[in-house]
Design a protein around this motif. Structure first.
Motif, PDB file in Angstrom:
ATOM      1  N   LEU A  47      28.927  58.213  10.193  1.00 51.16           N
ATOM      2  CA  LEU A  47      29.300  56.874   9.754  1.00 51.16           C
ATOM      3  C   LEU A  47      29.548  55.961  10.956  1.00 51.16           C
ATOM      4  O   LEU A  47      28.995  54.859  11.033  1.00 51.16           O
ATOM      5  CB  LEU A  47      30.545  56.924   8.855  1.00 51.16           C
ATOM      6  N   SER A 100      31.749  55.573   3.441  1.00 57.63           N
ATOM      7  CA  SER A 100      30.894  56.740   3.583  1.00 57.63           C
ATOM      8  C   SER A 100      29.442  56.298   3.573  1.00 57.63           C
ATOM      9  O   SER A 100      29.104  55.264   2.996  1.00 57.63           O
ATOM     10  CB  SER A 100      31.151  57.709   2.412  1.00 57.63           C
ATOM     11  N   LEU A 101      28.588  57.113   4.181  1.00 55.14           N
ATOM     12  CA  LEU A 101      27.153  56.883   4.073  1.00 55.14           C
ATOM     13  C   LEU A 101      26.592  57.544   2.820  1.00 55.14           C
ATOM     14  O   LEU A 101      25.481  57.246   2.409  1.00 55.14           O
ATOM     15  CB  LEU A 101      26.426  57.446   5.307  1.00 55.14           C
TER      16      LEU A 101
END
Length: 177
Positions: free
Chosen positions: A157, A103-104
């Motif tokens: 992402l 995940s960002l």
């Protein structure tokens, strides 16, 4: 020889560090009539865990393998130290890197990957590796249902991974029973 270390900030978990790993590797390879073409380091043997002794030993193992003309593939979610990054880049034709990123979102990463490098750092490492000619792949693994699987989150992402120059990604989904 095994030496136990607590993970940073962890009072329950620990890692077992085998101090004689490099010597065992040298002995084992000396016995082999044919050397392997490559060695794969998975997350369970991640060279870039945030423990000084692991980082130092990992670097020495990379140096040794490259000196023996043995390629290396690393799969990591860790922060690659500058000296090891230089070694990987200096042997770009002999290695591959797989960088895990789920995940960002810094909060998601902190909760689910507490000892991993922040997502921004991993994207920067991907870009540096790609620019240095190292075959680099993103590992979006695991995708967390209900947490990291939103269309917007995944789109952002994968766009960030592509912006880092990475052309391949592998995914896996966590299924809780």
């Amino acid at each position: 020889l095994a030496k136990e270390h607590l993970l940073p900030g962890d009072t329950e978990g620990s890692i077992i560090f085998y101090e004689n790993t490099l010597e065992k590797l040298k002995t084992e390879l000396a016995r082999k009539p044919i050397k392997p073409r490559a060695v794969f380091f998975s997350p369970s043997s991640d060279l870039f865990q945030p423990v000084a002794e692991v980082l130092e030993l990992g670097h020495r193992i990379l140096e040794f393998l490259y000196s023996q003309d043995i390629g290396v593939t690393v799969l990591t979610k860790g922060r690659i130290p500058d000296d090891s990054m230089c070694l990987l880049l200096g042997h770009a034709d002999m290695g591959r890197a797989e960088i895990g990123i789920i995940s960002l979102d810094e909060d998601v990463a902190t909760v689910f990957e507490p000892y991993a490098a922040p997502p921004k750092v991993r994207l920067e490492q991907m870009k540096k590796l790609v620019l240095g000619g190292v075959q680099t792949e993103a590992r979006v693994d695991p995708i967390l249902p209900g947490i990291s699987d939103t269309p917007e989150g995944l789109s952002n992402l994968f766009a960030s991974i592509a912006a880092a120059g990475v052309m391949r990604a592998a995914t896996g989904t966590l299924f809780l029973r």
